[in-house]
Write an enzyme that holds these catalytic residues in place. Structure first.
Site, PDB file in Angstrom:
ATOM      1  N   GLY A  27      -5.542   7.926  -4.099  1.00 44.26           N
ATOM      2  CA  GLY A  27      -4.265   8.343  -4.676  1.00 44.26           C
ATOM      3  C   GLY A  27      -3.808   9.716  -4.212  1.00 44.26           C
TER       4      GLY A  27
ATOM      5  CE  LYS B 135      -3.286  -0.937  -0.755  1.00 43.85           C
ATOM      6  NZ  LYS B 135      -3.483  -1.532  -2.123  1.00 43.85           N
ATOM      7  CB  SER B 136       4.373   1.900  -0.105  1.00 48.94           C
ATOM      8  OG  SER B 136       4.353   1.344   1.184  1.00 48.94           O
TER       9      SER B 136
ATOM     10  CB  SER C 179       2.297   6.648 -14.785  1.00 47.00           C
ATOM     11  OG  SER C 179       2.868   7.935 -14.662  1.00 47.00           O
TER      12      SER C 179
ATOM     13  CG  HIS D 193       4.502  -6.212  -1.008  1.00 41.93           C
ATOM     14  ND1 HIS D 193       4.653  -4.918  -1.437  1.00 41.93           N
ATOM     15  CD2 HIS D 193       3.320  -6.638  -1.529  1.00 41.93           C
ATOM     16  CE1 HIS D 193       3.608  -4.583  -2.187  1.00 41.93           C
ATOM     17  NE2 HIS D 193       2.786  -5.614  -2.260  1.00 41.93           N
TER      18      HIS D 193
ATOM     19  NE  ARG E  16      -8.063   4.387   0.022  1.00 41.15           N
ATOM     20  CZ  ARG E  16      -8.140   5.491   0.771  1.00 41.15           C
ATOM     21  NH1 ARG E  16      -9.308   5.913   1.196  1.00 41.15           N
ATOM     22  NH2 ARG E  16      -7.041   6.158   1.106  1.00 41.15           N
TER      23      ARG E  16
ATOM     24  CB  SER F  58      -3.745   2.809   1.463  1.00 44.67           C
ATOM     25  OG  SER F  58      -3.812   2.191   0.210  1.00 44.67           O
TER      26      SER F  58
ATOM     27  CD1 TRP G  29       2.038   6.117 -10.486  1.00 43.61           C
ATOM     28  CD2 TRP G  29       2.111   7.014  -8.425  1.00 43.61           C
ATOM     29  NE1 TRP G  29       2.140   7.475 -10.636  1.00 43.61           N
ATOM     30  CE2 TRP G  29       2.190   8.050  -9.381  1.00 43.61           C
ATOM     31  CE3 TRP G  29       2.139   7.344  -7.073  1.00 43.61           C
ATOM     32  CZ2 TRP G  29       2.298   9.392  -9.017  1.00 43.61           C
ATOM     33  CZ3 TRP G  29       2.234   8.685  -6.704  1.00 43.61           C
ATOM     34  CH2 TRP G  29       2.319   9.695  -7.670  1.00 43.61           C
TER      35      TRP G  29
ATOM     36  CE1 TYR H  49       0.873   6.888  -3.665  1.00 44.30           C
ATOM     37  CE2 TYR H  49       0.624   8.939  -2.425  1.00 44.30           C
ATOM     38  CZ  TYR H  49       0.112   7.997  -3.306  1.00 44.30           C
ATOM     39  OH  TYR H  49      -1.156   8.163  -3.814  1.00 44.30           O
TER      40      TYR H  49
END
Ligand code: A3P
Length: 285
Positions: free
Chosen positions: A249, A44-45, A218, A99, A247, A129, A49, A184
């Site tokens: 972003g 979830k990092s 992207s 991960h 979701r 997230s 993306w 992020y």
């Protein structure tokens, strides 16, 4: 959250798509090659993306690849049961995702020149997230409430265990030439500059018009509509909602969910656990 997890070496993994034999093989037998590029994150990092950006850098902004092959085939998750085989089979320079914490990562990596991009994110946003994501899929235990998920996160009782340990393990490699650490937040706040940093690290030259295509294709809005990137290709039995990945972003969404006392307690713990690392590694407020 522990009951529905698969435990391996003291780390909880989602039960579906993982098995201990593959996790062992990923560590002991997977050969990482010098020409590989690895994307490593705590879940979830912003992993997907970053995969999208790297694919587009590779294709110089052309969308054929990202529109015809799902993310998990373009950059297979080496530790998952279905993708371990795809990762092994791939020829030439590979893009691989993981991960895994550093101590469970393929041993062969540590003597290779393969390039790693380690992406971190404000853990409070990782929690939010993660809460929504794990509530929307059927391959791991669903959180009962945000409060319970926060508790589990702090105990390391969520998939891939402790965010704090994950970051400590990987960040200790940050001085290596083949290691790029990004957040992020910097990717979000200055995508163009950060994409440029990635190109430089990978030794890829892209023209300004190619860079514009990379950024456009992207973007959150474009990714959300790309069925190869938004999880809609995932088997429906694994999904509660059709699009659990893309979701919001944004940065700082935790402010919409954390109570003041929760945020204060989290910040105190963060300071205690991360006191040995320079604060500039963590650019969020
Ligand atoms: P949110 O749930 O906060 O919206 P991962 O890929 O590691 O599972 O991370 C998923 C998170 O990255 C989600 O965060 C998702 O919205 C965000 N994300 C995915 N693509 C993005 C993009 N192009 N721009 C910004 N955020 C993105």
């Amino acid at each position: 959250m522990s009951d529905d997890n698969l435990w391996y070496e003291g780390i909880p993994f989602p039960k579906k798509g993982y098995n201990t034999e593959i996790l062992r093989k990923a560590r002991e037998a997977l050969v990482i090659k010098d020409e590989d590029v690895l994307i490593i994150t705590f879940p979830k990092s912003g992993t997907h993306w970053l995969v999208e950006i790297l694919c587009l850098i590779h294709s110089k902004g052309d969308t054929k690849w990202i529109q015809s092959v799902p993310t998990w085939e373009r950059s297979p998750w080496i530790e998952t049961e279905p993708r371990f085989a795809s990762a092994n089979k791939k020829e030439g320079p590979r893009l691989l995702s993981s991960h895994l914490p550093s101590h469970l990562f393929p041993k062969s990596f540590f003597s290779s020149k393969a390039k790693v991009i380690y992406l971190i994110r404000n853990p409070k946003d990782v929690i939010i997230s993660g809460y929504f994501f794990w509530s929307s899929v059927n391959f791991a235990k669903k959180p009962k409430s945000l409060e319970q998920f926060l508790e589990c996160f702090l105990e390391g009782n969520v998939p891939y265990r402790s965010w704090f340990d994950h970051v400590h393990g990987w960040v200790s490699m940050r001085e290596r030439e083949n290691f790029l650490m990004l957040s992020y937040e910097e990717l979000k706040w200055d995508t163009e500059r950060t994409a440029g940093k990635i190109c430089q690290f990978l030794g890829k030259k892209v023209e300004p018009e190619e860079l514009s295509l990379i950024l456009k294709n992207s973007s959150f809005e474009v990714m959300k509509e790309n069925k190869m990137s938004n999880f809609s290709m995932m088997k429906s039995q694994y999904l509660v909602h059709t699009n659990p990945l893309m979701r919001k972003g944004i940065t700082g969404d935790w402010k919409n969910y954390f109570m003041v006392a929760q945020a204060e307690a989290f910040d105190k713990l963060f300071q205690e656990k991360m006191a040995d690392l320079p604060p500039e590694l963590f650019p969020w407020e």
